[in-house]
Every structure is written in C-alpha cells, then in structure tokens.
Design a protein around this motif. Structure first.
Motif, PDB file in Angstrom:
ATOM      1  N   ALA A 267      33.569  12.781  -5.000  1.00  0.00           N
ATOM      2  CA  ALA A 267      33.294  11.855  -6.104  1.00  0.00           C
ATOM      3  C   ALA A 267      32.607  10.594  -5.595  1.00  0.00           C
ATOM      4  CB  ALA A 267      34.589  11.504  -6.826  1.00  0.00           C
ATOM      5  N   ALA A 268      33.081  10.070  -4.463  1.00  0.00           N
ATOM      6  CA  ALA A 268      32.472   8.871  -3.893  1.00  0.00           C
ATOM      7  C   ALA A 268      31.042   9.143  -3.454  1.00  0.00           C
ATOM      8  CB  ALA A 268      33.306   8.376  -2.715  1.00  0.00           C
ATOM      9  N   HIS A 296      27.992  -0.876 -16.807  1.00  0.00           N
ATOM     10  CA  HIS A 296      29.325  -0.590 -17.327  1.00  0.00           C
ATOM     11  C   HIS A 296      29.753   0.832 -16.984  1.00  0.00           C
ATOM     12  CE1 HIS A 296      29.259  -3.972 -20.610  1.00  0.00           C
ATOM     13  NE2 HIS A 296      29.337  -4.433 -19.380  1.00  0.00           N
ATOM     14  N   ARG A 297      28.844   1.775 -17.099  1.00  0.00           N
ATOM     15  CA  ARG A 297      29.189   3.163 -16.792  1.00  0.00           C
ATOM     16  C   ARG A 297      29.522   3.317 -15.309  1.00  0.00           C
ATOM     17  NH1 ARG A 297      24.724   6.859 -19.866  1.00  0.00           N
ATOM     18  NH2 ARG A 297      26.055   8.585 -19.113  1.00  0.00           N
ATOM     19  N   LEU A 298      28.745   2.665 -14.466  1.00  0.00           N
ATOM     20  CA  LEU A 298      29.008   2.746 -13.033  1.00  0.00           C
ATOM     21  C   LEU A 298      30.321   2.057 -12.665  1.00  0.00           C
ATOM     22  CD1 LEU A 298      25.424   2.096 -11.629  1.00  0.00           C
ATOM     23  CD2 LEU A 298      26.683   4.255 -11.600  1.00  0.00           C
ATOM     24  N   ALA A 299      30.617   0.955 -13.331  1.00  0.00           N
ATOM     25  CA  ALA A 299      31.870   0.253 -13.059  1.00  0.00           C
ATOM     26  C   ALA A 299      33.067   1.126 -13.431  1.00  0.00           C
ATOM     27  CB  ALA A 299      31.917  -1.064 -13.826  1.00  0.00           C
ATOM     28  N   ASP A 300      32.979   1.819 -14.563  1.00  0.00           N
ATOM     29  CA  ASP A 300      34.054   2.717 -14.973  1.00  0.00           C
ATOM     30  C   ASP A 300      34.246   3.833 -13.945  1.00  0.00           C
ATOM     31  OD1 ASP A 300      34.518   1.267 -17.251  1.00  0.00           O
ATOM     32  OD2 ASP A 300      33.332   2.570 -18.565  1.00  0.00           O
ATOM     33  N   LEU A 301      33.140   4.371 -13.428  1.00  0.00           N
ATOM     34  CA  LEU A 301      33.236   5.433 -12.430  1.00  0.00           C
ATOM     35  C   LEU A 301      33.847   4.907 -11.133  1.00  0.00           C
ATOM     36  CD1 LEU A 301      29.801   7.263 -12.901  1.00  0.00           C
ATOM     37  CD2 LEU A 301      32.016   7.838 -13.894  1.00  0.00           C
ATOM     38  N   TYR A 302      33.479   3.698 -10.757  1.00  0.00           N
ATOM     39  CA  TYR A 302      34.023   3.104  -9.533  1.00  0.00           C
ATOM     40  C   TYR A 302      35.538   2.951  -9.631  1.00  0.00           C
ATOM     41  CZ  TYR A 302      35.033  -0.330  -5.910  1.00  0.00           C
ATOM     42  OH  TYR A 302      35.579  -0.987  -4.834  1.00  0.00           O
ATOM     43  N   VAL A 303      36.012   2.464 -10.778  1.00  0.00           N
ATOM     44  CA  VAL A 303      37.453   2.290 -10.972  1.00  0.00           C
ATOM     45  C   VAL A 303      38.153   3.645 -10.905  1.00  0.00           C
ATOM     46  CG1 VAL A 303      39.227   1.629 -12.644  1.00  0.00           C
ATOM     47  CG2 VAL A 303      37.234   0.164 -12.286  1.00  0.00           C
ATOM     48  N   GLU A 331      39.893  15.516 -11.572  1.00  0.00           N
ATOM     49  CA  GLU A 331      39.363  14.956 -12.815  1.00  0.00           C
ATOM     50  C   GLU A 331      38.299  13.909 -12.516  1.00  0.00           C
ATOM     51  OE1 GLU A 331      41.508  13.876 -16.886  1.00  0.00           O
ATOM     52  OE2 GLU A 331      41.934  12.398 -15.318  1.00  0.00           O
ATOM     53  N   ALA A 332      38.558  13.058 -11.536  1.00  0.00           N
ATOM     54  CA  ALA A 332      37.573  12.042 -11.165  1.00  0.00           C
ATOM     55  C   ALA A 332      36.290  12.687 -10.659  1.00  0.00           C
ATOM     56  CB  ALA A 332      38.154  11.122 -10.097  1.00  0.00           C
TER      57      ALA A 332
END
Length: 400
Positions: A267-268, A296-303, A331-332
């Motif tokens: 995922a990373a 915003h989408r990238l921030a959600d993925l990072y979290v 899931e991530a």
C-alpha cells in the motif's frame, strides 16, 4: 511495550530497501514472474547469502539469525513495497515455523539449516484450496471439512508398512507449489471414525507427485495444483497426539502479522508512486497534485496506510492480534491500489502500467488469505463478541 526499533532493525530495513530499489523495479518484477521458478533465482540467492533473509527468524543453532517475527515483518514490508516475487513467504513464514514446532530433532537439523541458507525452499500444501481456513484465520481449522475429514476428498494418508507413508489426493492454490523443493502436506489419516490431521514431508522428486503451475491473477504470487497419487511421504514429527491444528493456527497468527506488514508495504509503495505522479502530471497549467480535491484524497490514503502500519507493527509484538491487523492491511492495500489507478488517470487503466501490479496483489492476497469480512468475523467470534464459537464458526447472538 517499547515501540521504537533498534539500530539493527533499522539497518535490515535500509539495506533491503536499497537492494530492492536497484534490482526489483517494475521491469525486473515482470521479467522475474515469467521465469520457470516464478522469481529471480539469482536475486533470491543474493538475498539468502548476503542478507540471510530466509533465516531471519530461525534459531542460531540451525544457521539462522535468531531474530524475532518483528525483523521478519520489517523485511516483508520492504519486499511488499517492491512487490518482490520470491519464495520467502512460503518458505520462511509458513513452512519453517511448522518444521521448528513439529519436527523431530533430526528433521529440524536436516531441514532448517538448508532453509536458512536459501538452498531449500518449502511451502505448505493444504487441501480444499483455502489457506486461510487451514491456518485458522477465517474459521476454526479443527473442523474436519477443510481437509477431507476421512470422507472422499481432501488428501488421505496411510502407512506403507515400512515406516513411511503414502498420500493420495490433491491441493489447489498452493503458494510456490510448482517450484518448492519440499512440500509440507496436510492430510487426514485414521479413516472416518478416528480421523486426524497430520503434516507430511514430500520431496519435490517423490514418485506419484505431479505439480502444475496455475494461471493466477497476481503473477508475483505463483500458485500451483499439487496431485498426489500414492506419493511417498515422511511424517513431520511423531504421531503422538501432537496438536497439529493448534500448530497450524499458531503459525497462522504469526503469518498474519508478517502478511499485514507486507500488505502495508504494498500500500505504501502504491501511494508513493501515486504522489510522485501527481507532482509531475500537469493539467490546466499546473500539477494535478496542487488541486485541493487530489490533496484530500491522498491525505485520506496516507492516514489509512499509517493506521494499518501501526496495527501491523503491534502484531509483530503480539501475534494474537494478527488476523485483525491483516484485515486492516488488506483493506488498506485494496483501497490505496484502487485510488492509485484513479489518480493516474487514463494511463492507470492500462494493464501495462505498474499501478495494476498493486491492484492484482491486493485482490489476490484477499482471495488467498481473507476475505476481510471473514477475518474480522472470526476474530470477533473468538473474542466472544457475538457468542460462542463452534467448529462451524461463531454462533451469533447475545453472549450470556
């Protein structure tokens, strides 16, 4: 609990990442999966000899490094980041712990040093096509149905009268089953009235063994069908009432922790490549990464990735939480890989693009070791959240 990594653990991560950055890019991965072995033998030899990767968690008396599951999880996080096709998972995470737990002193002395130095690869062959069930990740593996239970189907074992055993049956979706030098085969013996599950050692050269590499969704996870037609085998350990299903479940919990770290690495890796792309791709005269919606989408993925990483690191310390961490990591990986395709735009939808390597890995891992909802359901049942657990799964309702 001390969550900080030691200098040695950080060095394992750094050294492996540097090596894989140079020798396991998308082009090298695509070339490796098309070899007869399904991986790059030269790179595997280097990982074994220079870094001691397959022997990280093997005791020093057998030629290993004597490390813990934490070091193995950190290593697999890096192999997951690079989507490295290798026999590491099947050999070091599934087979070696079972040999160490169940093997006789002679079997451990014979097999573990060869696994540690990379000259022997091994895998676990479980009938029924469900590795997750055999390892107790999605259901109670004491239920007889997954391996035949003495009825027709599964793999059956019988003594040959000379101290050995003969196996008959087949297993699908065996990880690295076409190339492993040693198969640990789960089989039933004793007939229907006294059926019990045992593990057997089957050499790649055994008569009566046929192996067929299957076409799989994720080529970096080679799968095979194993057919045993009166194949010669040795019993792993002794038939003295040892709890084989318990050993499989313990191995499954530890494997889940390592698999969670590997999925987090994948995922990373997908997220890093996506961030790099949106910084370069321009639309309307500016990089698309500068648009607020993309940020915003990238921030959600990072979290999501960091939350899964925290869970994976915790389970490297407490393997009992492995299935839940694996569910979160799978899931991530699925969500991040899907978003990576979207954020790459039109180019991301082409099969030739590397984004699809991550999509296939995420989907295939969930099919092989999940699905996510069953991992969570079984973990909740074992914790007693919904009532008692039977051989067929949790009995839902209010626990009294």
């Amino acid at each position: 609990m001390d969550a900080a990594f030691t200098a040695e653990q950080d060095e394992i991560r750094r050294t492996l990442r540097d090596l894989l950055t140079k020798h396991s890019g998308p082009g090298e991965v695509r070339a490796a999966v098309r070899t007869a072995e399904g991986h790059d033998p030269a790179l595997w030899h280097r990982l074994a000899q220079e870094l001691g990767l397959p022997g990280l968690a093997i005791a020093e008396e057998y030629g290993g490094a004597g490390c813990t599951a934490t070091e193995l999880a950190l290593a697999c996080e890096e192999t997951g980041r690079a989507l490295l096709p290798s026999p590491l998972l099947a050999t070091a995470v599934l087979a070696a712990p079972l040999i160490a737990a169940l093997g006789t002193p002679e079997q451990r002395a014979e097999l573990l040093p060869r696994i540690a130095d990379g000259t022997l690869t091994a895998t676990l062959a479980a009938p029924g096509g469900s590795m997750a069930t055999a390892l107790g990740l999605t259901a109670d593996n004491r239920a007889a149905a997954w391996a035949g239970g003495g009825r027709a189907g599964g793999i059956q074992a019988r003594p040959d009268g000379g101290g050995g055993w003969r196996l008959y049956g087949e297993a699908d979706r065996v990880l690295d089953g076409h190339s492993a030098g040693l198969l640990l085969v789960a089989a039933h013996t004793g007939g229907y009235p006294r059926s019990r599950t045992l593990l057997f050692l089957v050499s790649a050269e055994a008569e009566g063994l046929a192996r067929t590499r299957l076409t799989s969704m994720d080529e970096t996870r080679p799968l095979a069908r194993i057919e045993l037609r009166d194949a010669a085998a040795r019993l792993l350990g002794a038939d003295d009432g040892t709890d084989v299903c318990g050993a499989l479940a313990d191995t499954g919990s530890r494997a889940a922790a390592v698999l969670a770290a590997e999925a987090v690495g994948a995922a990373a890796g997908a997220l890093e490549r996506t961030v790099a792309y949106v910084k370069e791709r321009e639309q309307f005269g500016r990089a698309i990464g500068s648009f607020q919606a993309v940020k915003h989408r990238l921030a959600d993925l990072y979290v999501r990735v960091e939350a899964a990483r925290s869970a994976a690191y915790y389970t490297a310390w407490d393997a009992a939480a492995g299935p839940l961490a694996l569910a979160q990591a799978l899931e991530a990986a699925r969500i991040v890989a899907g978003e990576a395709v979207q954020l790459h735009g039109g180019i991301g939808f082409t099969w030739e693009h590397e984004a699809h390597l991550y999509v296939k890995r995420a989907a295939a891992d969930e099919l092989l070791f999940g699905p996510v909802h069953r991992l969570r359901d079984h973990a909740a049942g074992r914790a007693g959240l919904f009532g008692a657990v039977t051989a067929d799964g949790p009995v839902h309702g209010v626990a009294v």
